[in-house]
Design a protein around this motif. Sequence first.
Motif, PDB file in Angstrom:
ATOM      1  N   GLU B  47       0.702 -18.420  12.547  1.00  0.00           N
ATOM      2  CA  GLU B  47      -0.027 -19.120  11.489  1.00  0.00           C
ATOM      3  C   GLU B  47       0.132 -18.392  10.169  1.00  0.00           C
ATOM      4  N   VAL B  48       0.236 -19.197   9.134  1.00  0.00           N
ATOM      5  CA  VAL B  48       0.443 -18.644   7.795  1.00  0.00           C
ATOM      6  C   VAL B  48      -0.880 -18.144   7.209  1.00  0.00           C
ATOM      7  N   GLY B  49      -0.797 -17.030   6.473  1.00  0.00           N
ATOM      8  CA  GLY B  49      -1.981 -16.527   5.752  1.00  0.00           C
ATOM      9  C   GLY B  49      -2.403 -15.154   6.216  1.00  0.00           C
ATOM     10  N   GLY B  50      -3.359 -14.589   5.514  1.00  0.00           N
ATOM     11  CA  GLY B  50      -3.940 -13.313   5.926  1.00  0.00           C
ATOM     12  C   GLY B  50      -3.261 -12.096   5.320  1.00  0.00           C
ATOM     13  N   SER B  51      -3.929 -10.969   5.491  1.00  0.00           N
ATOM     14  CA  SER B  51      -3.437  -9.698   4.956  1.00  0.00           C
ATOM     15  C   SER B  51      -3.310  -8.684   6.070  1.00  0.00           C
ATOM     16  N   LEU B  52      -2.410  -7.759   5.872  1.00  0.00           N
ATOM     17  CA  LEU B  52      -2.249  -6.653   6.815  1.00  0.00           C
ATOM     18  C   LEU B  52      -2.403  -5.355   6.026  1.00  0.00           C
ATOM     19  N   HIS B  53      -3.273  -4.469   6.512  1.00  0.00           N
ATOM     20  CA  HIS B  53      -3.503  -3.187   5.840  1.00  0.00           C
ATOM     21  C   HIS B  53      -2.928  -2.074   6.717  1.00  0.00           C
ATOM     22  N   TYR B  54      -2.035  -1.302   6.117  1.00  0.00           N
ATOM     23  CA  TYR B  54      -1.234  -0.331   6.878  1.00  0.00           C
ATOM     24  C   TYR B  54      -1.230   1.015   6.150  1.00  0.00           C
ATOM     25  N   PRO B  55      -1.411   2.130   6.873  1.00  0.00           N
ATOM     26  CA  PRO B  55      -1.464   3.424   6.176  1.00  0.00           C
ATOM     27  C   PRO B  55      -0.110   4.131   6.107  1.00  0.00           C
ATOM     28  N   LEU B  56       0.081   4.867   5.040  1.00  0.00           N
ATOM     29  CA  LEU B  56       1.214   5.792   4.951  1.00  0.00           C
ATOM     30  C   LEU B  56       0.644   7.138   4.516  1.00  0.00           C
ATOM     31  N   LEU B  57       1.271   8.225   4.945  1.00  0.00           N
ATOM     32  CA  LEU B  57       0.729   9.545   4.616  1.00  0.00           C
ATOM     33  C   LEU B  57       0.843   9.881   3.127  1.00  0.00           C
ATOM     34  N   ALA B  58       1.819   9.275   2.457  1.00  0.00           N
ATOM     35  CA  ALA B  58       1.979   9.502   1.014  1.00  0.00           C
ATOM     36  C   ALA B  58       2.717   8.311   0.436  1.00  0.00           C
ATOM     37  N   GLU B  59       2.699   8.205  -0.894  1.00  0.00           N
ATOM     38  CA  GLU B  59       3.406   7.071  -1.486  1.00  0.00           C
ATOM     39  C   GLU B  59       4.914   7.336  -1.467  1.00  0.00           C
ATOM     40  N   PRO B  60       5.709   6.274  -1.565  1.00  0.00           N
ATOM     41  CA  PRO B  60       7.159   6.477  -1.550  1.00  0.00           C
ATOM     42  C   PRO B  60       7.606   7.221  -2.803  1.00  0.00           C
ATOM     43  N   SER B  61       8.790   7.832  -2.736  1.00  0.00           N
ATOM     44  CA  SER B  61       9.279   8.578  -3.898  1.00  0.00           C
ATOM     45  C   SER B  61       9.852   7.628  -4.947  1.00  0.00           C
ATOM     46  N   THR B  62      10.242   6.436  -4.528  1.00  0.00           N
ATOM     47  CA  THR B  62      10.861   5.491  -5.454  1.00  0.00           C
ATOM     48  C   THR B  62      10.793   4.073  -4.873  1.00  0.00           C
ATOM     49  N   PHE B  63      10.945   3.075  -5.755  1.00  0.00           N
ATOM     50  CA  PHE B  63      11.115   1.687  -5.280  1.00  0.00           C
ATOM     51  C   PHE B  63      12.586   1.283  -5.356  1.00  0.00           C
ATOM     52  N   ASN B  64      13.414   2.226  -5.822  1.00  0.00           N
ATOM     53  CA  ASN B  64      14.845   1.954  -5.905  1.00  0.00           C
ATOM     54  C   ASN B  64      15.468   2.358  -4.579  1.00  0.00           C
ATOM     55  N   ASN B  71      11.499   8.085   4.875  1.00  0.00           N
ATOM     56  CA  ASN B  71      11.177   6.824   5.541  1.00  0.00           C
ATOM     57  C   ASN B  71      10.214   5.938   4.746  1.00  0.00           C
ATOM     58  N   ARG B  72       9.314   6.543   3.974  1.00  0.00           N
ATOM     59  CA  ARG B  72       8.345   5.733   3.220  1.00  0.00           C
ATOM     60  C   ARG B  72       9.065   4.840   2.220  1.00  0.00           C
ATOM     61  N   ALA B  73      10.021   5.441   1.489  1.00  0.00           N
ATOM     62  CA  ALA B  73      10.766   4.657   0.494  1.00  0.00           C
ATOM     63  C   ALA B  73      11.681   3.657   1.201  1.00  0.00           C
ATOM     64  N   LYS B  74      12.231   4.070   2.352  1.00  0.00           N
ATOM     65  CA  LYS B  74      13.086   3.146   3.096  1.00  0.00           C
ATOM     66  C   LYS B  74      12.273   1.958   3.604  1.00  0.00           C
ATOM     67  N   LEU B  75      11.008   2.211   3.946  1.00  0.00           N
ATOM     68  CA  LEU B  75      10.152   1.136   4.430  1.00  0.00           C
ATOM     69  C   LEU B  75       9.893   0.105   3.327  1.00  0.00           C
ATOM     70  N   VAL B  76       9.678   0.585   2.122  1.00  0.00           N
ATOM     71  CA  VAL B  76       9.498  -0.345   0.994  1.00  0.00           C
ATOM     72  C   VAL B  76      10.780  -1.160   0.818  1.00  0.00           C
ATOM     73  N   GLY B  77      11.929  -0.491   0.948  1.00  0.00           N
ATOM     74  CA  GLY B  77      13.212  -1.196   0.869  1.00  0.00           C
ATOM     75  C   GLY B  77      13.314  -2.245   1.966  1.00  0.00           C
ATOM     76  N   TYR B  78      12.847  -1.906   3.155  1.00  0.00           N
ATOM     77  CA  TYR B  78      12.906  -2.830   4.291  1.00  0.00           C
ATOM     78  C   TYR B  78      12.092  -4.092   4.019  1.00  0.00           C
ATOM     79  N   LEU B  79      10.982  -3.911   3.300  1.00  0.00           N
ATOM     80  CA  LEU B  79      10.102  -5.057   3.008  1.00  0.00           C
ATOM     81  C   LEU B  79      10.638  -5.910   1.866  1.00  0.00           C
ATOM     82  N   THR B  80      11.249  -5.256   0.888  1.00  0.00           N
ATOM     83  CA  THR B  80      11.543  -5.973  -0.356  1.00  0.00           C
ATOM     84  C   THR B  80      13.015  -6.337  -0.534  1.00  0.00           C
TER      85      THR B  80
END
Lengths: 305, 585
Positions: B47-64, B71-80
Amino acid sequence: MFRFVLRRILETIPLLFLISLLIFALFKLIPGDYLSEMELNPSIPRQRIEELRQEYGLKQPFYIQYFTWVGQVLQGNLGYSFAQQRSAVELILERLTNTVILTISALALTIIVSFPLGILTALNPGRGLDRLALFFSLIGLSLPSVLASLIFLFFAFRTGWFPIGGTGGLHHLVLPSLTLALPTIAFFVRNLRLEMIDTLRQPFVTAAAAKGLRPYRVVLHAFRNAVNPMISITGITFGGLLSGSVVVEKIFDWPGLGALVVDSILSRDLFVVLNCVLVSALLIVAANLLADLVLAWNDPRIRYQ
Amino acid sequence: MNRNRLVFFIISLLILLGCSGEDESTPTGSRNLPLPEDALIVETEGEVGGSLHYPLLAEPSTFNFLYAQENRAKLVGYLTTATLLEFDPVQHTVTGGICREWKVSEDGQTVTLTLRKGVRFSDGVPLSAKDVLFTFEKIYEEGSKNTVKDALLIDGKPLLVTAIDSHTLEIKFPAPYAAAPYILTTVPIFPRHLFQEPAKKIEEYWNLGTPPQEMAGLGPFVLAVHQPGGKSVFHFNPHYWKVDRHRTRLPYLDELVFHYIGERNTQLLRFQAGELDLLDHYLRPEDLEELKSEKVNLQDAGPSNNLSIFWLNLNMGKDAASGKHYLSPRKREWFGNLKFRQAISTGISRDTIVRNVYLGHAQPAWSLVPSSLQTWYTADARRYEYNPSRSREFLQKGGFSWKKEGPGEVLVDSKGRPVELEILARADDISGKIAAIIQQDLEEIGMRVTVRQEELRAVISRILGSRRYDAAIMNIELPVEPVDHMNVLLSSGPMHMWNPNQSRPASKWEKRIDELMFQQVTTLDQQRRQRLYRKVQHILAEQVPIIPLVHRDTLIASKNRLKNVRPSSLFPYSLWNVWELWVAN
């Protein structure tokens, strides 16, 4: 006044120089650097890591690295965050806002709670409220901020009234600022109480009452005299709040300068640590300066001296 | 100004500051945009909708994502973003992704790719072969130090990418390359239209301070808000090119929020308090008991590629700077003795580590690859099951004996010198516990063992820099594809832990490993490649330069209302199928 401010600012320069040199030296004494952890990643070639070391100047002797950094700071360039791959200034400014919000909130909370309580206890020495306030202020002073944070976290978890951490609206700010303010409130209540008791016994207060001033006017009159030491202490307390925020920010996930310093020390993000410490030192100096100015504004005798 | 008014003004200002905490935003994209002609159908429903809240130990070093190191920055890459081809971390296979078709030529040097038609970036601009050409151009740009570049240089030469038409590409490799499709799973595609400032270098784009509206990608989510050090909010990509079996556009979730929480205990508390929906990589075995509840779904995804290893310092040479040996003569003698190494491997109880450290949520390791990664797993590698008597036999054969000392006995070498060992470990809970178990086990066979715990960077510096240590424990995460194991297994490799950066192989068996590793990189026959890689594992098991201890399981705790959670033991764990996750009301 201008000369006074200028002198205070000039006095801080050697202090900042010494602090930065000490931190730089300590960083260089610890084995490894920011890039060391990359050496454990099989996908990153060693050549790339060495190139980065060269680029960041990490292969140069300690004194060259230090004076290069000093030179850059003098040109307004505070360096680069290895961990966040961007200018350290941008990063620090973002976090600084959060720390200032937290620290000022804690300070405001301190003033709002401790000033009325200090006056009330001084007006009723030895009574129930006085004893209760002294008892709780003793607890506030002796409770380490780590333990206080954990108690508040447990409270938030059990009641669900406050979020456990993070940032957001005012409700996210309540527990961290309360934790931070707790020892300061206790300290202020005890000190203001003593100052007020002492001032209320002064002849000018008796004279004011004898002239038929309303009781609250008499108290305000005494308060204005008793509060002077508290204003000086506020400047010093600001430094204490800033350093206390390191623990509180980390435990409550408040993204401020304190949490950034801890993370940067752990990741050996050298320039961020250096600049955070410099900014904190400047803030403390500025707070003390502000306290002096407020003191002068509150007490004309100081201006004439 | 009246003093009372001033105080009132300050208090009001503080309250205002406190209230102006964050830029909350709600997803604004439309769910009804036309689907791409060539949409990829995923066999799923939800079903469409809703939010997912997920923890990371620190913010990514970049969005590039070209500069994503951790892995944190790679995860953002994986999503976007989307890569040319996709790697399925559950089946361990390479799949099409934004390419409808892909074909490797018989000589293994050319890959032909056909992009899906009608695919658009999250800002609505259509994807074309020009975007792919642009991406490769930027990856190979002179002076660029992006993290993708190294994997895309074969023998130091770049891949030659040409566009046959607007949706067909040909990629030529400079030499036959066994992992050709796999390395294309590491190439994220950039939207060319957003990188038009000629004076700006690629690394200057998309850092943590970039406004989200200046970014667009092909991934299931787009960045909406980034609150430095606090959280990042991602909204669904209204142009995403995957649909479910009912042709409903994915992802199902409207919003995904990453919370940057530096303390694992706080993550746990916030999960229990309902502020988070999912815990995976950071979940510790001891947390499972704490989390048992009707509202929580606990899963063990099996052994991950996170491997604990133990090894003896085999740096037999001298330090070039000081001219002194890294090790004392007696330790060179002991550690170079194969029977001594085998005795240690047999003398360590991996089961105790699994039981006491990981509370059963790990698997004893006999080779570098976990059993969950069947393609490269070597089930028949020699095993040194825990057996102190057998360990003593190895030691006797190696010329060691025991001398009575007080109530016990001490192991001595052929010259009567007691065997002493210092184990170097990272100053963390897990490494400390493993070191203590090994210490106890080795003391049982008569060794005198001490443990030295240091901060991670100091440990790395000692192992790969000064090389002054006896033995070490380390946790490493080996990539899934053996082409990425070269740094560890080649004798010249910088991560060849026991003796890094050798100018020529120090032993015959290391020379043989080098040959086998080079062969597997250029062998196109997959089964032959597997045989070659397994031979490497056999040699390692025989020669014991490194002692694999345990593969840690990936543990997952998710709220019951979160559906389609089918975690992988490999990165990105429970978010690998993020487009399929949905929240039940």
